[in-house]
Write an enzyme that holds these catalytic residues in place. Structure first.
Site, mmCIF file in Angstrom:
data_model
loop_
_atom_site.group_PDB
_atom_site.id
_atom_site.type_symbol
_atom_site.label_atom_id
_atom_site.label_comp_id
_atom_site.label_asym_id
_atom_site.label_seq_id
_atom_site.Cartn_x
_atom_site.Cartn_y
_atom_site.Cartn_z
ATOM 1 N N GLU A 136 -17.092 3.087 -19.354
ATOM 2 C CA GLU A 136 -16.860 3.641 -18.018
ATOM 3 C C GLU A 136 -17.822 4.776 -17.684
ATOM 4 O OE1 GLU A 136 -15.141 1.809 -16.223
ATOM 5 O OE2 GLU A 136 -14.088 0.713 -17.793
ATOM 6 N N HIS A 139 -20.883 3.397 -16.388
ATOM 7 C CA HIS A 139 -20.783 3.039 -14.969
ATOM 8 C C HIS A 139 -21.164 4.206 -14.060
ATOM 9 C CE1 HIS A 139 -19.231 -1.020 -14.537
ATOM 10 N NE2 HIS A 139 -18.235 -0.821 -15.378
HETATM 11 NI NI NI Z 1 -17.025 -2.236 -16.377
#
Ligand code: NI
Length: 175
Positions: A136, A139
């Site tokens: 994450e 991201h």
């Molecule tokens: Ni993802």
């Protein structure tokens, strides 16, 4: 509110998200929407950019099966340190539906973040939580897990999703 999860190759997924300055009503609503969207998918984790919001907010629930839910939110998360030990596990992403590939990552991480009350915290994570946090946080920097696999495999999946996006666009245009 359940939000639409952006799919590869949406260029928004490549944006670098900006830090949250203040935890206001807008951020609280964003977090609520992220949990609803993540649980509905269902997924282990979600970054705000996946629903088109370029803010450094991550939601994770690394519990499995019938275990009691453990919703966790990480605002402005930063990896402070990683273990030398690594492990390789199959990974997926809600923005790359139904594609799974082995990714090698450090098996333990220390992450500094802000909680929903604006307090700075640190967490030592291992197992699935350590993997989800790294996935994450990537991201938030515009990095996808396919960036960690071979170019051949990455090109192949990107091509497939680019084709699918074109078909969807044509269908939408046809009404
Ligand atoms: Ni993802």
């Amino acid at each position: 509110m359940i939000r639409t999860i952006l799919q590869l190759p949406d260029p928004v997924l490549r944006k670098v998200s900006t830090p949250v300055q203040k935890i206001d009503a807008e951020i609280k609503k964003l977090i609520k929407d992220m949990f609803e969207t993540m649980y509905d998918a269902p997924g282990v984790g979600l970054a705000a950019i996946q629903i088109g919001v370029a803010k450094r907010v991550v939601t994770i629930d690394a519990t499995r099966g019938d275990d009691e839910k453990d919703p966790m939110v990480f605002i402005n998360p930063e990896i402070v340190s990683v273990s030398e030990e690594k492990d390789s596990k199959e990974e997926g992403c809600l923005s790359i539906s139904e594609f799974y590939e082995e990714v090698e990552r450090p098996s333990e991480v220390k992450v500094r973040y802000m909680d929903e009350k604006g307090e700075t915290k640190e967490i030592d994570a291992d197992g699935l939580l350590a993997r989800a946090l790294q996935h994450e946080i990537d991201h938030l920097n515009g990095v996808l897990f396919i960036d960690h696999i071979s170019k051949l495999k990455r090109d192949r999946v990107t091509k497939k999703f680019t084709k699918a996006a074109k078909v969807n666009k044509r269908v939408a245009a046809a009404g």
